[in-house]
Write a protein that holds these residues in place. Structure first.
Motif, short mmCIF file in Angstrom:
data_model
loop_
_atom_site.label_atom_id
_atom_site.label_comp_id
_atom_site.label_asym_id
_atom_site.label_seq_id
_atom_site.Cartn_x
_atom_site.Cartn_y
_atom_site.Cartn_z
N ARG A 224 22.14 69.70 -24.69
CA ARG A 224 22.43 68.96 -23.45
C ARG A 224 21.55 69.47 -22.32
NH1 ARG A 224 28.86 69.25 -23.49
NH2 ARG A 224 28.23 71.35 -24.03
N SER A 252 19.58 66.11 -23.32
CA SER A 252 20.24 64.82 -23.03
C SER A 252 20.85 64.80 -21.63
CB SER A 252 21.33 64.54 -24.08
OG SER A 252 22.27 65.59 -24.09
N GLN A 253 21.25 65.97 -21.11
CA GLN A 253 21.80 66.04 -19.75
C GLN A 253 21.18 67.23 -19.03
OE1 GLN A 253 26.12 66.23 -20.08
NE2 GLN A 253 26.06 64.83 -21.80
#
Ligand code: FES
Length: 429
Positions: A224, A252-253
């Motif tokens: 993430r 992803s984040q």
């Protein structure tokens, strides 16, 4: 002819030359592509000729049962301090036999009972996360908290490791095992690790760069945010040192401190478009490990891309919800469901030590469930043929396996969680 016409003729001629040049280039590339694709798909067929890779034979267990190991070091590996590496050395002098990068260790842990009083034993498997060393093993374990808003307790084993296992602690360890491991050829490889699924990839990567420094290797590592990345400085150092190692970190984040192009290369999850965009057309071996969503998206996508099954190797961590499709593994115990006894055959299962015998009930699924349904206690861990906990000696008779287990049982034994009687059978229980 006016100067405008002349200019148009010149521009037209240039455009025509460009079109011809690009067409020839495209045609050559297309012909090469078709030839390579034809070759690759031929390799992927159920072969009459062997694959051009030196696939190592799975090793028999280096020692039977459990051995005592001592924790020599504990090292936090990520910014979030959720992943801890444990370096283990055998208590008694022993030169550790090499394992196959990608394999795992099985631990028997004495943890507090769920009821609160006393302790109980649980069995868990963790991937080896470094290349084989002569004197020690390394496993890297991520603390598993309770899922947010869920009544489920935090992971017993991972929290036990983080909180209770210290330098000097003694652990019971089975020999390295598992059929998910890198091949020993010089074929180019693509390693794909999601979250803590990167651990077997690190073992493979370190081994490749140590023993085959010229081999082309790619690592796609998904998390993430960078706080969750394990051993990022080590990975960056390897990438700087080896031109043939291509590191691609996908977040992803991304967090506030994460900067695209600086500490990560791609925003978003690992996906097939990214691979298609980056990878040259070569007969890569793909190794994947991570959560089920990663495998459930990537494995079919690789197949759709035309990668032969024999070049896709994967392992899910957590609940094994993804069936192994790879044909590269060579388990020593083959699936032999075709030889299983018909469901209506009258068979008897005898438990020698307890002196009990019962009629086999095919509807119950496997010998472990069958034994437990009759009150016979059996050690168990994964209940999926992966950890070896339920390995039991066969005194007489034969068993069959629906699917080849990942753990290789010792000769004369069976893994009760994944086998059924083929004949009437007597087990040492
Ligand atoms: S319980 Fe893990 S192999 Fe049977």
């Amino acid at each position: 002819m006016t100067s405008l016409y002349l200019l148009l003729w010149i521009v037209g001629a240039i455009v025509l030359q460009l079109v011809i040049y690009l067409s020839i280039g495209f045609w050559r590339h297309w012909v090469n592509y078709l030839a390579l694709r034809h070759t690759v798909s031929k390799i992927g067929l159920p072969v009459t000729a062997p694959l051009p890779v030196a696939e190592p034979e799975p090793t028999a267990a280096a020692w039977p049962g459990f051995r005592t190991f001592q924790v020599m070091h504990k090292v936090m590996e990520d910014g979030a301090k959720d992943i801890c590496s444990f370096h283990l050395a055998p208590l008694e002098p022993l030169t550790l036999p090499p394992f196959l990068p990608g394999q795992f260790l099985t631990f028997r842990l004495e943890v507090p009972s769920l009821g609160g009083a006393g302790t109980e034993f649980i069995t868990r498997c963790y991937s080896l996360s470094d290349a084989p060393q002569a004197n020690s093993y390394r496993v890297s374990i991520k603390r598993a908290p309770s899922p947010a808003g869920s009544p489920h307790p935090p992971g017993r084993s991972s929290n036990y490791f983080h909180d209770q296992v210290q330098v000097g602690s003694l652990l019971q360890v089975r020999a390295p095992s598992g059929h998910f491991h890198i091949d020993h050829s010089d074929a180019p490889v693509v390693l794909i690790g999601g979250g803590i699924g990167v651990t077997p990839m690190l073992s493979m990567l370190n081994w490749v760069l140590m023993t085959q420094p010229e081999r082309e290797v790619w690592l796609f590592y998904g998390a993430r945010q960078s706080q969750e990345l394990m051993t990022q400085p080590h990975l960056n150092a390897l990438a700087a040192l080896h031109a043939n190692f291509h590191l691609h970190i996908c977040l992803s984040q991304p967090g506030n401190d994460d900067e695209l192009g600086q500490n990560f290369q791609h925003q978003g999850r690992i996906n097939i478009d990214l691979l298609r965009h980056l990878l040259p057309l070569k007969p890569y071996h793909f190794y994947l490990c991570g959560p089920s969503p990663l495998l459930q998206s990537m494995v079919p996508a690789l197949e759709d891309w035309g990668v032969p099954d024999a070049r896709i190797h994967f392992e899910a961590f957590g609940p094994s919800s993804v069936k192994r499709k790879s044909v590269s593994a060579k388990p020593t115990v083959a699936a032999n469901a075709a030889n299983a006894a018909p469901a209506d055959t009258a068979l008897t299962v005898t438990f020698a030590n307890s002196g009990q015998h019962f009629s086999w009930n095919a509807g119950i699924g496997n010998l472990l469930d069958f034994a437990e349904s009759h009150g016979i206690a059996v050690d168990s861990g994964c209940r999926a043929g992966g950890c070896g906990s339920c390995q039991t000696s066969i005194v007489a008779g034969e068993v069959s396996y629906q699917q080849a287990p990942d753990y290789d049982p010792e000769p004369g034994t069976c893994l009760m969680c994944v086998c059924t009687p083929k004949t009437s059978v007597t087990l040492e229980l």
